[in-house]
Motif scaffolding. Structure first.
Motif, PDB file in Angstrom:
ATOM      1  N   LEU A   1       2.358   4.893   7.584  1.00 46.85           N
ATOM      2  CA  LEU A   1       1.114   4.754   6.835  1.00 46.85           C
ATOM      3  C   LEU A   1       0.304   6.038   6.985  1.00 46.85           C
ATOM      4  O   LEU A   1       0.152   6.551   8.098  1.00 46.85           O
ATOM      5  CB  LEU A   1       0.316   3.562   7.351  1.00 46.85           C
TER       6      LEU A   1
ATOM      7  N   VAL B   1       0.854  -1.187   0.000  1.00 42.32           N
ATOM      8  CA  VAL B   1       0.000   0.000   0.000  1.00 42.32           C
ATOM      9  C   VAL B   1       0.889   1.236   0.000  1.00 42.32           C
ATOM     10  O   VAL B   1       2.079   1.149   0.331  1.00 42.32           O
ATOM     11  CB  VAL B   1      -0.933   0.015   1.229  1.00 42.32           C
TER      12      VAL B   1
ATOM     13  N   THR C   1      -1.139  -5.537   6.050  1.00 41.09           N
ATOM     14  CA  THR C   1      -0.611  -5.570   4.687  1.00 41.09           C
ATOM     15  C   THR C   1       0.591  -6.514   4.634  1.00 41.09           C
ATOM     16  O   THR C   1       1.092  -6.972   5.658  1.00 41.09           O
ATOM     17  CB  THR C   1      -0.163  -4.162   4.246  1.00 41.09           C
TER      18      THR C   1
ATOM     19  N   SER D   1       1.889   1.662  12.966  1.00 43.92           N
ATOM     20  CA  SER D   1       1.600   2.464  11.768  1.00 43.92           C
ATOM     21  C   SER D   1       2.813   3.268  11.325  1.00 43.92           C
ATOM     22  O   SER D   1       2.749   4.004  10.344  1.00 43.92           O
ATOM     23  CB  SER D   1       0.431   3.419  12.036  1.00 43.92           C
TER      24      SER D   1
ATOM     25  N   VAL E   1       2.922   4.286   1.223  1.00 42.99           N
ATOM     26  CA  VAL E   1       3.512   4.650   2.508  1.00 42.99           C
ATOM     27  C   VAL E   1       4.255   5.969   2.341  1.00 42.99           C
ATOM     28  O   VAL E   1       4.644   6.353   1.235  1.00 42.99           O
ATOM     29  CB  VAL E   1       4.482   3.566   3.031  1.00 42.99           C
TER      30      VAL E   1
ATOM     31  N   ALA F   1      -4.724   2.928   9.865  1.00 42.18           N
ATOM     32  CA  ALA F   1      -3.941   1.923   9.150  1.00 42.18           C
ATOM     33  C   ALA F   1      -2.925   1.279  10.085  1.00 42.18           C
ATOM     34  O   ALA F   1      -2.481   1.873  11.068  1.00 42.18           O
ATOM     35  CB  ALA F   1      -3.233   2.583   7.964  1.00 42.18           C
ATOM     36  N   ARG F   2      -2.557   0.040   9.747  1.00 43.82           N
ATOM     37  CA  ARG F   2      -1.515  -0.650  10.500  1.00 43.82           C
ATOM     38  C   ARG F   2      -0.787  -1.588   9.553  1.00 43.82           C
ATOM     39  O   ARG F   2      -1.366  -2.129   8.610  1.00 43.82           O
ATOM     40  CB  ARG F   2      -2.101  -1.417  11.680  1.00 43.82           C
ATOM     41  N   PHE F   3       0.508  -1.763   9.800  1.00 42.74           N
ATOM     42  CA  PHE F   3       1.323  -2.576   8.903  1.00 42.74           C
ATOM     43  C   PHE F   3       0.940  -4.048   8.953  1.00 42.74           C
ATOM     44  O   PHE F   3       1.183  -4.791   7.993  1.00 42.74           O
ATOM     45  CB  PHE F   3       2.804  -2.408   9.249  1.00 42.74           C
TER      46      PHE F   3
ATOM     47  N   ALA G   1       3.240  10.007  -0.879  1.00 42.39           N
ATOM     48  CA  ALA G   1       3.064   8.607  -0.498  1.00 42.39           C
ATOM     49  C   ALA G   1       2.935   7.748  -1.755  1.00 42.39           C
ATOM     50  O   ALA G   1       2.299   8.148  -2.732  1.00 42.39           O
ATOM     51  CB  ALA G   1       1.826   8.456   0.372  1.00 42.39           C
TER      52      ALA G   1
END
Length: 588
Positions: free
Chosen positions: A90, A26, A100, A127, A28, A95-97, A64
């Motif tokens: 993010l 996604v 993904t 994040s 970043v 959002a959180r890693f 991003a």
């Protein structure tokens, strides 16, 4: 061949012109923070981000995206910059890693040749994450795989870097990211070429020569930042400590990952009962084991490389250490002279890890001491020494530390007092009493304990009042030398009033120049229950025999501490104390 790093591993960089490629599932945000030798970023102008993408020596993307390319020329950085921290964030608030696929960072040279790669696995609610760290080491640069995530997002990450106003800077970075995304969405889309990628190479331009790998620089003593040789050696020792901690963390992380993957692949391969027996099952087991062994082989080779480099560095650093940092068997003690200035730190002993037992890192603490010291004379699971012998060893460690502190302070700036209620420490204390290094005979009995503590308590009160009133020069006939109080066989000879005074000295004494050196078995004070818990917590615990109880501030390894003791049968301790006393008499 590209080196695949695990979390905590480092790798030398062959040059200063680099590119860092970041890929994620996604979009970043990518930024780079320029820090000092401790990694601290002093203001917002030390961060290159999409709102302010260019700083001398580094440039980051302007919006991003899922694919990023950071360019840096480390040779263009200011000499005050010792670390470049590459961070990802993010843009969405929720959002959180962990939701993904793991992002990946690859470092290449200026011509695109890959040097190292690092997959940021294991993230969950975070994040923002520190991906890589480029740092100066022995006249060159190295890259370290960090992978430290922050559930508190960009604000928590920037605050951890020591940036003032971290929240405001994080909000500004996110706002710049939103504006960049809006501009990108409004920009006209490029038309794809129909004949494949366009070659922009000039027909008459020759390709630049390929950079040749630079040889690894030879280690040198004092090859660290600092204003003086002593400060550079201090910083170099701490750099070695950090490098060994990170390298060991990478090895342990690789071992955990390899074992978990082996278990998972064996479970998957043998989930079908029909495949557990026969050629297919045996082949699956061999394949899984081979992958495990290959990963562990690479991880062990990387750790061995780091260990060899650090061992070579230790071999040149140790002989160059000044008395305050040196082992007791160092030649510097045989020609010791009293210093004119207080050193930056003092050596308490050595630290090592089981994966590198042959490499000892000096344990240095800053001076003046901010905390008292406790030599633990109690038994430990790893030490089977009988109680009287361990008590004697603990007091010998205390005497060696007291002698070192006396020797490294300028003449007249440090004094040692002793409390030995039952006289049980007369043997080890003899090195101090015979030379006259103590301010007087050790205090004996309950009355002697009370008198010694009352005198030092009054001293601390006077200094506190003078400092609080801004009248430090108004103390009449006041001896300004710092005091070290050695207490043997605690709590023998201590009543409730004496305990209260001792706790007061442990808490308030260091700021007033009174320091505590306690030789005690905590079990002996068990009758007081939790009453003395604050006292134990306020002291730095040392042991007379090797014990793994120190944790580093980076990855939390349990380091084994070994005390610093003079050679058995040698006269160096007596010789050094004689120099201390002679200088004291001459200075009167």
């Amino acid at each position: 061949m590209v080196a695949e790093l695990a979390r905590g591993q480092n790798h030398p960089l062959p040059g200063t012109r680099l590119e860092i490629l970041v890929s994620a599932e996604v979009p970043v945000l990518v930024a780079a923070a320029l820090g000092d030798e401790g990694g601290r970023v002093h203001d917002r102008h030390g961060i290159a981000h999409h709102g302010a993408p260019a700083l001398p020596g580094i440039e980051v993307p302007r919006a991003a995206a899922a694919e990023h390319r950071l360019s840096t020329d480390l040779g263009e950085l200011s000499e005050a910059v010792h670390r470049v921290t590459v961070l990802l964030a993010l843009p969405g608030s929720a959002a959180r890693f962990g939701a993904t696929a793991a992002p990946r960072a690859t470092v290449t040279d200026a011509e695109g040749t890959k040097i190292v790669g690092f997959t940021l696995a294991g993230l969950d609610a975070e994040s923002a994450v520190v991906a890589l760290e480029l740092y100066r080491r022995q006249g060159g640069w190295k890259v370290r795989a960090v992978g430290q995530g922050y559930a508190g997002g960009l604000t928590a990450l920037l605050a951890d870097l020591g940036l003032p106003g971290a929240r405001e800077v994080a909000e500004a970075m996110h706002e710049a990211g939103r504006l960049g995304a809006a501009r990108a969405a409004a920009a006209p889309k490029a038309r794809p070429s129909e004949g494949g990628p366009v070659d922009y190479t000039h027909a008459g331009r020759q390709a630049p020569p390929q950079p040749q790998p630079q040889p690894q620089p030879q280690p040198a003593a004092g090859d660290a930042p600092g204003w003086s040789m002593e400060e550079r050696l201090y910083n170099q020792v701490w750099g070695m400590f950090e490098d060994l901690a990170r390298s060991t963390a990478a090895l342990r992380s690789a071992a955990d990952f390899a074992a978990a993957r082996l278990d998972r692949e064996l479970d998957e391969a043998l989930a079908d009962p029909r495949a557990r027996i026969g050629a297919a099952g045996e082949a699956a087991r061999k394949t899984a084991q081979a992958k495990h062994d290959e990963l562990m082989g690479r991880a062990q080779a990387a750790h061995d490389r780091d260990l060899a480099q650090l061992t070579a560095e230790a071999e040149v650093v140790e002989p160059a250490l000044p008395p305050a940092y040196a082992r007791w068997d160092s030649p510097v003690w045989h020609g010791h002279r009293m210093p004119a200035e207080l050193p930056q730190a003092v050596r308490l002993g050595d630290l090592h890890l089981p994966e590198s037992a042959s490499l000892r890192i000096p344990m240095l603490v800053r001076l003046p001491l901010e905390r008292g010291l406790w030599i633990d004379s109690g038994a430990t699971p790893a030490d089977f020494t009988d109680s009287p012998e361990r008590r004697r060893l603990a007091l010998e460690v205390a005497v060696a530390l007291a002698a070192r502190l006396l020797a490294v302070h300028p003449v007249g700036e440090f004094a040692v007092e002793a409390i030995d209620p039952a006289g049980a420490g007369a043997g080890p204390l003899g090195a101090l009493t015979r030379t006259g290094a103590l301010t007087g005979p050790p205090a004996r009995g309950t009355a002697g304990v009370a008198q010694a503590l009352e005198s030092l308590t009054r001293r601390v009160d006077l200094v506190r009042m003078a400092i609080g009133g801004g009248a430090t020069e108004a103390l009449p006939d006041f001896d300004t030398a710092r005091r070290l109080l050695m207490v043997n066989d605690f709590p023998q000879g201590f009543d409730d009033r004496a305990l209260t005074r001792l706790r007061f000295l442990a808490d308030e004494g260091p700021a007033a120049g009174v320091h505590l050196l306690l030789v005690a078995d905590r079990a002996d004070a068990g009758e007081y229950g939790p009453l003395l818990d604050p006292l134990w917590r306020s002291l730095t615990r040392l042991t007379p025999s090797p014990d793994d109880h120190f944790a580093d501030p980076w990855v939390g390894h349990a380091w084994t501490f070994e005390p610093s003791l003079p050679p058995q049968g040698g006269a160096v301790l007596q010789q050094v104390l004689s120099v201390v006393v002679a200088a004291r008499i001459k200075g009167r």
